[in-house]
Design a protein around this motif. Structure first.
Motif, PDB file in Angstrom:
ATOM      1  N   ALA A  11       5.206 -33.112 -35.552  1.00 58.61           N
ATOM      2  CA  ALA A  11       4.861 -32.091 -34.556  1.00 58.61           C
ATOM      3  C   ALA A  11       4.597 -32.778 -33.220  1.00 58.61           C
ATOM      4  O   ALA A  11       3.644 -33.555 -33.091  1.00 58.61           O
TER       5      ALA A  11
ATOM      6  N   HIS B   2       2.001 -27.686 -37.300  1.00 52.40           N
ATOM      7  CA  HIS B   2       3.404 -28.033 -37.515  1.00 52.40           C
ATOM      8  C   HIS B   2       4.296 -26.849 -37.155  1.00 52.40           C
ATOM      9  O   HIS B   2       4.371 -25.860 -37.887  1.00 52.40           O
TER      10      HIS B   2
ATOM     11  N   GLU C 281       8.001 -28.836 -43.729  1.00 56.53           N
ATOM     12  CA  GLU C 281       6.917 -29.638 -44.277  1.00 56.53           C
ATOM     13  C   GLU C 281       6.581 -29.157 -45.690  1.00 56.53           C
ATOM     14  O   GLU C 281       6.347 -27.972 -45.911  1.00 56.53           O
TER      15      GLU C 281
ATOM     16  N   ASP D   9      -0.913 -27.272 -43.090  1.00 55.80           N
ATOM     17  CA  ASP D   9      -0.549 -26.576 -41.856  1.00 55.80           C
ATOM     18  C   ASP D   9      -0.178 -25.117 -42.077  1.00 55.80           C
ATOM     19  O   ASP D   9       0.064 -24.389 -41.109  1.00 55.80           O
TER      20      ASP D   9
END
Length: 461
Positions: free
Chosen positions: A356, A307, A172, A273
Motif C-alpha cells: 500500500a 490496503h 492481500e 486490512d
C-alpha cells in the motif's frame, strides 16, 4: 530498441503451444469468459428494405470483433440473456457438455519502448522490451438460467490465472506473498471464486457470493475482454477484485440496481486490512440501446489508510452511433484518508503497509488525504466481422502519488487494432504515447515521456 532474444522456458513453451494450437485444425469457439462482464452473444442489428438500420436489436454491438455485444455491468451474469455458449474442448476430450463449461486462454505479448527498465504505469505489459507470458488461464463455470422467471437456479465461476499479470490482480490474503514478499515476475492468482444464486423476482435477481471482479469500469482483467493490449491509466490506478456479496435486480428492461457488502478492495476477509464496505451501482440503458449509463460507489467505509482502501466513485457512459461506430467513456474520483507521508519532509514518518503506497504530503504533515481523478474515452470502428480499430485518450491526476508512487498528472494516447485470425486466435497491435506533466513518472522515475509499441497474441480454448 533491440529486443532481448533469449526466451525463458515458460515463454518458449507458450510460443510452441500457441503455434501448435493455432495450426492443429481444431478451431474451438468458446466465448463464455466474457459473460463475466456483459454476456456475449452475436449481434443482431437489422435493416429495413432500404438498408436503413431498424432499432429492434437487443444487442448494440457485434461480437466478434468487439469484446462484448452488450454494454457491460459487473457483479452478475447478464440477467435475461441465455447461455448460448458452447465449449468444444469438452467434446474433444470425449466429455458430453452440459450446463458447466471448462475453457481458458493463453495470452503472450512483446513490446518495444523508449524506457529501458519499466513501462509502468502502463499495464499490464510493464517489462520493457521483452516477450512475456501475460496470462495462462483456466475457467470452470456454470451460468444460471436468468431468462426464465418462475424458478430458482444457480451457477459458479472459478478462475485460475498464471503469468506476469498476477501482480495486477493479487489481493492481500490470496497467495499474496508471491508479490508482496518475494516480488516474483511470474505468479498464480485464484482470481475468481464465487457462486451465483438466481431468484425469479421482478425481471430477475442474482446474488453473487465470493471473490469477483471490481464492478465499475470499461476494462477487465481477462485479456480478451478488452479493446486493446494495454490498459488505460484509469484502469491501472483502480482496484481489481472484491470479496463479499452483491445482489443485482433487474427492475425493468432498462434499469438494474445493485447493492452489496464486501471486505474492501483487494483484500481477503480474513486479513487485518479487511473492513466492512458498502457497494451500490445503478445501470440504465435507453430503450433503443444506443446509450447506457453505469454509476457505482464501491469500497465505501471510513476511508482511512489501509490496503487499497480507496473510496471509489465511478461513472461509465456508452454510446452507439451505428453498428460500426461506438464510444465508451469513464470518469472516476477516489481518495484515502490519513495516508502516511513518504515525501521525506517529516521527522519520524508513519510507516506504510506492505503493498500500500504512501502519499507525498505537504511539509510537516505526518499523514494527509490522497485524492485521485481519472477520465478515459475509447472510440471504436468495426472494419469487418473479424477486425476493428480504435483510439483511446486517457488522463490521470494522482495528486499525492498514492496510486502510482509518483505524484502528478499523466496522459496517454493509444491507437489499437484487434484482428481475429480465427475463431480462437486474436492479434492485437497498438502504438501508445505517455507523458507525465509534473515530474518524471516513467522508466522508474527517470523520464517524462514514453513511446510504446506492443502486440499480443491470444489463443482461446
Amino acid at each position: 530498441m533491440r529486443l532481448k532474444s533469449r526466451l525463458r522456458p515458460a515463454q518458449a513453451a507458450c510460443v510452441v503451444l500457441l503455434f501448435a494450437c493455432s495450426f492443429s485444425g481444431v478451431w474451438m469457439q468458446c466465448s463464455a469468459q466474457t459473460k463475466e462482464i456483459s454476456g456475449i452473444s452475436p449481434g443482431n442489428a437489422s435493416a429495413d428494405a432500404n438498408g436503413s438500420e431498424v432499432e429492434i436489436s437487443e444487442m448494440p454491438l457485434n461480437s466478434p470483433p468487439f469484446p462484448a455485444s452488450d454494454w457491460s455491468y459487473g457483479g452478475s451474469p447478464a440477467i435475461g440473456a441465455p447461455d448460448g455458449d458452447s465449449c468444444p474442448l469438452l467434446k474433444q476430450l470425449g466429455v458430453q457438455e452440459g450446463r458447466s463449461h471448462i475453457y481458458g486462454w493463453f495470452a503472450m505479448g512483446v513490446d518495444a519502448t523508449t524506457s529501458g527498465k519499466s513501462t509502468y504505469p502502463v499495464s499490464y505489459s510493464i517489462y520493457a522490451n521483452r516477450l512475456e507470458l501475460n496470462q495462462a488461464v483456466l475457467n470452470f463455470e456454470r451460468i444460471p438460467d436468468t431468462v426464465q422467471s418462475n424458478k430458482f437456479d444457480w451457477g459458479y465461476h472459478v478462475m485460475a490465472l498464471y503469468g506476469t499479470d498476477y501482480r495486477f490482480t493479487t489481493s492481500e490474503g490470496y497467495f499474496s506473498q508471491q508479490l508482496y514478499q518475494k516480488n516474483r515476475q511470474y505468479g498464480f492468482d485464484p482470481m475468481l471464486a464465487y457462486v451465483d444464486l438466481y431468484l425469479p423476482m421482478k425481471k430477475g435477481m442474482n446474488i453473487r457470493i465470493g471473490r469477483f471482479m471490481s464492478m465499475p469500469g470499461i476494462e477487465s482483467q481477462p485479456s480478451a475482454n478488452n479493446y486493446s493490449m494495454t490498459h488505460s491509466l484509469a484502469y491501472t490506478a483502480a482496484p481489481s477484485t472484491e470479496t463479499g456479496a452483491v445482489a443485482s435486480m433487474k427492475l425493468t428492461k432498462q434499469w438494474i440496481v445493485q447493492l452489496g457488502i464486501t471486505a474492501g478492495h483487494d483484500v481477503a476477509p480474513w486479513t487485518e486490512d479487511a473492513r466492512a464496505s458498502a457497494l451500490a451501482c445503478l445501470d440504465y440503458s435507453t430503450y433503443s440501446h444506443r446509450d447506457n449509463m453505469y454509476l457505482c460507489a464501491s469500497g465505501i467505509n471510513d476511508g482511512r489508510y489501509g490496503h487499497d482502501n480507496v473510496q471509489h466513485y465511478d461513472a461509465t457512459w456508452y454510446h452507439r452511433f451505428n453498428t460500426k461506430w461506438h464510444i465508451a467513456s469513464e470518469a472516476w474520483y477516489m481518495y484515502q484518508l490519513d495516508v502516511p507521508n513518504v515525501a521525506g519532509n517529516v521527522a519520524n514518518p508513519v510507516p506504510t503497509k506492505i503493498g500500500a503506497n504512501g502519499a507525498y504530503c505537504a511539509n510537516g504533515q505526518l499523514t494527509c488525504t490522497a485524492p485521485a481523478y481519472a477520465l478515459v474515452s475509447y472510440i471504436n470502428r468495426q472494419i469487418s466481422p473479424k477486425l476493428f480499430a480504435g483510439f483511446r485518450f486517457d488522463i490521470l491526476n494522482d495528486k499525492r502519488g498514492q496510486r502510482t508512487g509518483i505524484p502528478g498528472k499523466y496522459t496517454e494516447n493509444t491507437i489499437y487494432i484487434t484482428q481475429y485470425l480465427s475463431s480462437t486466435l486474436m492479434l492485437r497491435p497498438e502504438l501508445r504515447f505517455d507523458h507525465s506533466w509534473d515530474g518524471r513518472g516513467y522508466d522508474n522515475g527517470t523520464a517524462r515521456n514514453q513511446f510504446f509499441f506492443g502486440v499480443d497474441l491470444i489463443y482461446k480454448f
